[in-house]
Design a protein around this motif. Structure first.
Motif, PDB file in Angstrom:
ATOM      1  N   UNK A   1     -13.407 -28.358  53.396  1.00  0.00           N
ATOM      2  CA  UNK A   1     -12.336 -27.380  53.358  1.00  0.00           C
ATOM      3  C   UNK A   1     -11.497 -27.544  52.106  1.00  0.00           C
ATOM      4  N   UNK A   2     -10.622 -26.592  51.874  1.00  0.00           N
ATOM      5  CA  UNK A   2      -9.826 -26.566  50.651  1.00  0.00           C
ATOM      6  C   UNK A   2      -8.356 -26.894  50.857  1.00  0.00           C
ATOM      7  N   UNK A   3      -7.854 -26.751  52.060  1.00  0.00           N
ATOM      8  CA  UNK A   3      -6.432 -26.957  52.304  1.00  0.00           C
ATOM      9  C   UNK A   3      -6.227 -27.809  53.552  1.00  0.00           C
ATOM     10  N   UNK A   4      -5.074 -28.454  53.601  1.00  0.00           N
ATOM     11  CA  UNK A   4      -4.741 -29.244  54.782  1.00  0.00           C
ATOM     12  C   UNK A   4      -3.242 -29.478  54.831  1.00  0.00           C
TER      13      UNK A   4
ATOM     14  N   UNK B   1      -8.006 -26.214  39.178  1.00  0.00           N
ATOM     15  CA  UNK B   1      -9.263 -26.819  39.599  1.00  0.00           C
ATOM     16  C   UNK B   1      -9.988 -27.428  38.394  1.00  0.00           C
ATOM     17  N   UNK B   2     -10.327 -28.711  38.511  1.00  0.00           N
ATOM     18  CA  UNK B   2     -11.133 -29.379  37.483  1.00  0.00           C
ATOM     19  C   UNK B   2     -12.502 -29.585  38.124  1.00  0.00           C
ATOM     20  N   UNK B   3     -13.280 -28.496  38.177  1.00  0.00           N
ATOM     21  CA  UNK B   3     -14.462 -28.449  39.033  1.00  0.00           C
ATOM     22  C   UNK B   3     -15.532 -29.459  38.660  1.00  0.00           C
ATOM     23  N   UNK B   4     -15.783 -29.642  37.381  1.00  0.00           N
ATOM     24  CA  UNK B   4     -16.856 -30.544  36.983  1.00  0.00           C
ATOM     25  C   UNK B   4     -16.661 -31.962  37.493  1.00  0.00           C
ATOM     26  N   UNK B   5     -15.389 -32.392  37.564  1.00  0.00           N
ATOM     27  CA  UNK B   5     -15.089 -33.742  38.025  1.00  0.00           C
ATOM     28  C   UNK B   5     -14.677 -33.775  39.488  1.00  0.00           C
ATOM     29  N   UNK B   6     -14.511 -32.623  40.106  1.00  0.00           N
ATOM     30  CA  UNK B   6     -14.133 -32.587  41.508  1.00  0.00           C
ATOM     31  C   UNK B   6     -12.693 -32.988  41.754  1.00  0.00           C
ATOM     32  N   UNK B   7     -11.811 -32.654  40.827  1.00  0.00           N
ATOM     33  CA  UNK B   7     -10.402 -32.994  40.956  1.00  0.00           C
ATOM     34  C   UNK B   7      -9.519 -31.760  40.883  1.00  0.00           C
ATOM     35  N   UNK B   8      -8.242 -31.964  41.203  1.00  0.00           N
ATOM     36  CA  UNK B   8      -7.244 -30.913  41.061  1.00  0.00           C
ATOM     37  C   UNK B   8      -5.997 -31.464  40.385  1.00  0.00           C
ATOM     38  N   UNK B   9      -5.365 -30.610  39.591  1.00  0.00           N
ATOM     39  CA  UNK B   9      -4.049 -30.884  39.044  1.00  0.00           C
ATOM     40  C   UNK B   9      -3.110 -29.804  39.565  1.00  0.00           C
TER      41      UNK B   9
ATOM     42  N   UNK C   1       4.261 -31.135  36.293  1.00  0.00           N
ATOM     43  CA  UNK C   1       2.804 -31.144  36.344  1.00  0.00           C
ATOM     44  C   UNK C   1       2.370 -32.485  36.914  1.00  0.00           C
ATOM     45  N   UNK C   2       1.510 -32.445  37.924  1.00  0.00           N
ATOM     46  CA  UNK C   2       1.038 -33.664  38.571  1.00  0.00           C
ATOM     47  C   UNK C   2      -0.429 -33.903  38.212  1.00  0.00           C
ATOM     48  N   UNK C   3      -0.720 -35.095  37.699  1.00  0.00           N
ATOM     49  CA  UNK C   3      -2.081 -35.539  37.369  1.00  0.00           C
ATOM     50  C   UNK C   3      -2.831 -34.531  36.489  1.00  0.00           C
ATOM     51  N   UNK C   4      -2.324 -34.265  35.275  1.00  0.00           N
ATOM     52  CA  UNK C   4      -2.966 -33.267  34.408  1.00  0.00           C
ATOM     53  C   UNK C   4      -4.290 -33.732  33.837  1.00  0.00           C
ATOM     54  N   UNK C   5      -5.191 -32.798  33.522  1.00  0.00           N
ATOM     55  CA  UNK C   5      -6.459 -33.131  32.864  1.00  0.00           C
ATOM     56  C   UNK C   5      -6.222 -33.427  31.394  1.00  0.00           C
ATOM     57  N   UNK C   6      -7.255 -33.902  30.718  1.00  0.00           N
ATOM     58  CA  UNK C   6      -7.143 -34.245  29.298  1.00  0.00           C
ATOM     59  C   UNK C   6      -6.886 -33.007  28.443  1.00  0.00           C
ATOM     60  N   UNK C   7      -7.543 -31.902  28.751  1.00  0.00           N
ATOM     61  CA  UNK C   7      -7.382 -30.678  27.964  1.00  0.00           C
ATOM     62  C   UNK C   7      -6.148 -29.934  28.485  1.00  0.00           C
ATOM     63  N   UNK C   8      -5.005 -30.241  27.884  1.00  0.00           N
ATOM     64  CA  UNK C   8      -3.728 -29.777  28.421  1.00  0.00           C
ATOM     65  C   UNK C   8      -3.403 -28.335  28.055  1.00  0.00           C
ATOM     66  N   UNK C   9      -4.203 -27.721  27.187  1.00  0.00           N
ATOM     67  CA  UNK C   9      -3.890 -26.347  26.795  1.00  0.00           C
ATOM     68  C   UNK C   9      -3.889 -25.410  27.999  1.00  0.00           C
ATOM     69  N   UNK C  10      -4.769 -25.669  28.975  1.00  0.00           N
ATOM     70  CA  UNK C  10      -4.807 -24.815  30.154  1.00  0.00           C
ATOM     71  C   UNK C  10      -3.555 -24.978  31.010  1.00  0.00           C
TER      72      UNK C  10
ATOM     73  N   UNK D   1     -12.833 -33.498  45.951  1.00  0.00           N
ATOM     74  CA  UNK D   1     -13.554 -32.230  45.850  1.00  0.00           C
ATOM     75  C   UNK D   1     -14.836 -32.403  45.029  1.00  0.00           C
ATOM     76  N   UNK D   2     -15.385 -33.617  45.105  1.00  0.00           N
ATOM     77  CA  UNK D   2     -16.574 -33.965  44.344  1.00  0.00           C
ATOM     78  C   UNK D   2     -16.394 -35.232  43.536  1.00  0.00           C
TER      79      UNK D   2
END
Length: 454
Positions: A193-196, A8-16, A27-36, A182-183
């Motif tokens: 909702x969270x799933x579909x 969950x990339x909550x601040x931006x409302x995205x998911x990887x 890994x699909x659509x990773x965030x910039x901070x890849x350490x996580x 997600x935002x």
């Protein structure tokens, strides 16, 4: 047996997503901070063999190129995407073997962008999930207006067709795993909702219940303003973002904070809006670290303007840094923590302004005080109802339209309080008398204020 982990990339409302088998993963659509992401793979005990982008992202800086380099993985990018960085181009129907008996298949799904590609994860030849990026979302689709205005209607039609293609090719039970919705403002509307699954979307998504002309008309009519920083995300992703530096910023003392303010730089206080209103450095702006920091700070700040961060703890500074690098604000100029009294020169007082509820505004109006009511919500929110006589300037336009706010004490509100706090800090910084309404908008009617509705 396969697994899928959601990041969950909550601040931006995205998911990887991290998905794979016993030994290897994609890994699909990773965030910039890849350490996580690397840490998630380590917990699973798998090697990252592939990094896949569904499209060149407009709402955040991708960590895909750097993650592929660090992991020694193949970097999968849609072949039609106009990028100059090293990658493995993928076209419709291409497949890669993620792990034994586990295959990733590319499905062309233009609409959010012309080159957008979804990926079906298949085990034993049967789809077990589909990563839909900005194509088919939960109850919605990705917006089609981020590439080129002349292409918007064409892409909206393509979005409708892409949703139907996914439903035609995949079984109803296949989970739909989007990146947006997600935002994120990349979604044409927000997820409920969270799933579909493919079947749930077929039954409830406008892309399936409306004919293409009606779908296009409604989609285009419902689009919100595009955050200003989006203009910088696509180009950064196309050339290949640089690695991030999350080491602590240079410490700032009171003299340096004053110097940076005098130079016209932005000093951003990450504390809660309650704490900020009670006492803050005059001229500083309040973007709560617990709010949508990256979205609103990146949207409002003149691009490239140096920013100094203020917070109670170094952990809050570190969290803000992590969030800001995702939208290309790579290094704060400086930072300060601790007691706000230490952020101003000795003997100098902190600035403050009052907070209030809509009931307090109603009382002020009854006393016939010179009151300016400023509504900083988006156009779509105001269209559903607004305080009669209020001035409307959306928060993302306020910094460049401050001169339009009428004279008098400004009572500023949004839908819940966070954006009103940002707006109040912008007004306070230029010496206006301001009251931040920290209240839900539904309370305006209950307080006796006249709310005009369509």
């Amino acid at each position: 047996m396969f697994f899928i982990d959601t990041l969950e990339i909550e601040g931006l409302g995205n998911r990887s997503y991290l998905a794979g088998g016993p030994r290897a993963a994609v890994v699909v659509d990773p965030p910039r901070d890849v350490d996580q992401v690397i840490a998630a793979a380590a917990r699973r005990g798998v090697r990252i063999a592939y990094v896949a982008e569904t499209h060149v992202h407009n709402d955040y800086v991708s960590g895909g190129l750097e993650l592929a380099r660090l992991a020694g993985a193949r970097y999968l990018v849609p072949a039609a995407a106009d990028v100059s960085c090293a990658r493995a181009p993928v076209a419709d129907g291409d497949t890669v073997e993620v792990d034994e008996n586990l295959v990733l298949r590319a499905i062309a799904t233009p609409g959010h962008t012309p080159h957008h590609t979804s990926y079906a994860l298949e085990e034993g030849g049967r789809a077990v999930a589909v990563f839909t990026g900005g194509s088919l979302l939960i109850g919605s689709v990705g917006r089609p207006d981020l590439v080129e205005p002349r292409l918007t209607e064409q892409l909206a039609r393509a979005q409708h067709a892409s949703a139907h293609r996914l439903a035609d090719e995949l079984e109803d039970g296949v989970p739909v795993l989007p990146t947006h919705g997600f935002g994120s403002f990349c979604s044409s509307s927000q997820a409920e909702g969270d799933t579909t699954t493919i079947g749930k979307e077929r039954a409830s998504n406008d892309a399936f219940s409306l004919d293409v002309d009606t779908f296009v008309e409604r989609t285009l009519a419902g689009l919100e303003d595009v955050p200003a920083y989006y203009a910088h995300m696509g180009p950064a992703n196309a050339v290949g973002p640089a690695p991030v530096d999350l080491t602590p910023p240079e410490p700032a003392d009171a003299a340096q904070i004053a110097k940076r303010l005098a130079a016209g730089e932005w000093v951003v206080d990450l504390r809660s809006r309650v704490a900020f209103a009670d006492g803050h450095v005059a001229g500083s702006f309040n973007f709560e670290g617990e709010g949508k920091l990256a979205t609103y700070l990146a949207w409002l700040i003149p691009w490239g303007k140096p920013v100094t961060l203020l917070a109670e703890t170094s952990a809050q500074i570190a969290a803000a840094q992590r969030e800001l690098v995702r939208v290309g604000i790579d290094r704060p100029a400086a930072a300060a923590t601790g007691d706000p009294a230490g952020w101003v020169p000795a003997g100098e007082a902190l600035a403050s302004f009052p907070r209030a509820a809509f009931a307090d505004l109603a009382t002020a109006c009854e006393r016939e005080e010179q009151v300016v009511v400023l509504d900083v919500r988006r156009d779509s929110e105001r269209a559903k109802g607004h305080v009669e006589g209020s001035v409307h300037i959306p928060i993302h336009e306020l910094h460049t339209r401050l001169a339009e706010v009428p004279a008098g004490t400004v009572w500023v509100h949004c839908a819940g309080g966070m954006r009103a706090a940002i707006a109040a800090s912008l007004l306070d910084a230029i010496g206006r008398q301001v009251v931040a309404i920290d209240d839900g908008f539904e309370a305006a009617h209950d307080a006796g204020l006249t709310v005009a509705r369509p």
